[in-house]
Design an enzyme around this catalytic site. Structure first.
Site, PDB file in Angstrom:
ATOM      1  N   TYR A   1      34.013  44.694  39.308  1.00 35.95           N
ATOM      2  CA  TYR A   1      34.975  43.569  39.631  1.00 35.95           C
ATOM      3  C   TYR A   1      33.895  42.282  39.714  1.00 35.95           C
ATOM      4  O   TYR A   1      34.173  41.133  39.235  1.00 35.95           O
ATOM      5  CB  TYR A   1      35.756  43.865  40.644  1.00 35.95           C
ATOM      6  CG  TYR A   1      36.952  42.856  41.160  1.00 35.95           C
ATOM      7  CD1 TYR A   1      38.053  42.793  39.968  1.00 35.95           C
ATOM      8  CD2 TYR A   1      36.718  41.980  41.998  1.00 35.95           C
ATOM      9  CE1 TYR A   1      38.883  41.798  40.321  1.00 35.95           C
ATOM     10  CE2 TYR A   1      37.685  40.932  41.983  1.00 35.95           C
ATOM     11  CZ  TYR A   1      38.926  40.879  41.246  1.00 35.95           C
ATOM     12  OH  TYR A   1      39.928  39.982  41.482  1.00 35.95           O
TER      13      TYR A   1
ATOM     14  N   SER B   1      38.183  34.805  41.007  1.00 36.88           N
ATOM     15  CA  SER B   1      38.285  35.465  42.362  1.00 36.88           C
ATOM     16  C   SER B   1      37.244  34.619  43.218  1.00 36.88           C
ATOM     17  O   SER B   1      36.129  34.210  42.876  1.00 36.88           O
ATOM     18  CB  SER B   1      38.027  36.979  42.245  1.00 36.88           C
ATOM     19  OG  SER B   1      38.155  37.482  43.489  1.00 36.88           O
TER      20      SER B   1
END
Length: 274
Positions: A165, A152
């Site tokens: 995350y 990401s």
């Protein structure tokens, strides 16, 4: 005629019953690979994903058609069992491993439930480690292998309220670099070598973000909602399509990409250039 350069190869894409993972599975199938998928969903959703990948190509029909593996990626033993079953199904293990599965929970660090931390680290990071440790020795023996970890933009920069995350995505970038170094000299230009890379998307257009777009339309068009949503961080003001992430993943599988390894490739409209 499409370029089926992955004919005879087997791929596993985790988290591939929808979204980016399904787009990657379809693109690998179109390139000639036999594809195994893994992910959550109802029986109808899984059947639809299998049909979509089969329709894209998937290296044949009948016993060679797409297979779904339902392993819970929080469970190392379940991953071990999945990889052993997949090795038997493929006749020797996967040639292309795409670790795409991921979850998120956004609250301030002090309010993050411990179980959410554990689940996010397990699915986003530890599952990739377990799949890689089991798949990569056979890749080295064959002289060809591709590991593509869907990280990401949050594997490169942080945002508030996303501690597990961001930690998991920074972790998978680091894990990929280590594996890339360990396997860099395996294989050859002719065989294709073994490479390990991360793709780091920014905003990607999936159904999950439609409510966020609608909330920012303020009476205008959907395009207005997209621009308002992206304005803070993604300078292009355009989202990436799942098929565009898939196209990059397929390129990384080409033999000509044998020296692209250990990279974390942002697809973020300039987000991390700021």
């Amino acid at each position: 005629m499409s370029d089926t350069f992955l004919h005879g190869r087997t791929a596993l894409v985790t988290g591939s019953t929808s979204g980016i993972g399904l787009a990657i599975a379809q693109a690998l199938a179109a390139a000639g690979a036999r594809v195994a998928i893994n992910g959550l969903g109802s029986a109808d959703q899984v059947a639809a994903a299998i049909a979509a990948v089969d329709a894209a190509g998937n290296g044949g029909a009948g016993s060679a058609s797409t297979k779904h593996f339902s392993a819970d990626l929080r469970d190392a033993e379940a991953i071990d069992a999945m990889m052993a079953e997949l090795s038997a199904w493929s006749g020797g293990g996967v040639d292309v491993l795409v670790n795409n599965a991921g979850i998120q929970h956004a609250v301030p660090l002090a309010q993050m439930p411990v179980q959410k931390w554990n689940d996010i680290i397990a699915i986003n990071l530890s599952s990739a480690f377990h799949a890689m440790r089991l798949a990569m020795p056979a890749m080295a023996a064959r002289g060809f292998g591709r590991v593509i970890n869907i990280a990401s933009v949050h594997g490169l920069v942080a945002s508030k309220d996303k501690a597990p995350y961001v930690a998991s995505k920074f972790g998978i970038v680091g894990l990929s670099k280590v594996a890339a170094l360990e396997y860099a000299a395996q294989g050859s230009r002719e065989s294709g070598g073994i490479t390990v890379n991360c793709i780091c998307p920014g905003w990607v257009e999936t159904p999950l973000i439609e409510p966020q777009i609608e909330a920012r339309m303020h009476g205008g068009s959907r395009d207005d909602g997209v621009r308002n949503l992206l304005a803070e961080k993604q300078p292009s003001l355009r989202m990436t399509l799942p098929a565009e992430i898939a196209a990059l993943a397929v390129f990384l599988c080409r033999r000509e990409a044998h020296n692209i390894t250990g990279a974390a490739l942002p697809v973020d409209g300039g987000w991390t250039a700021q």
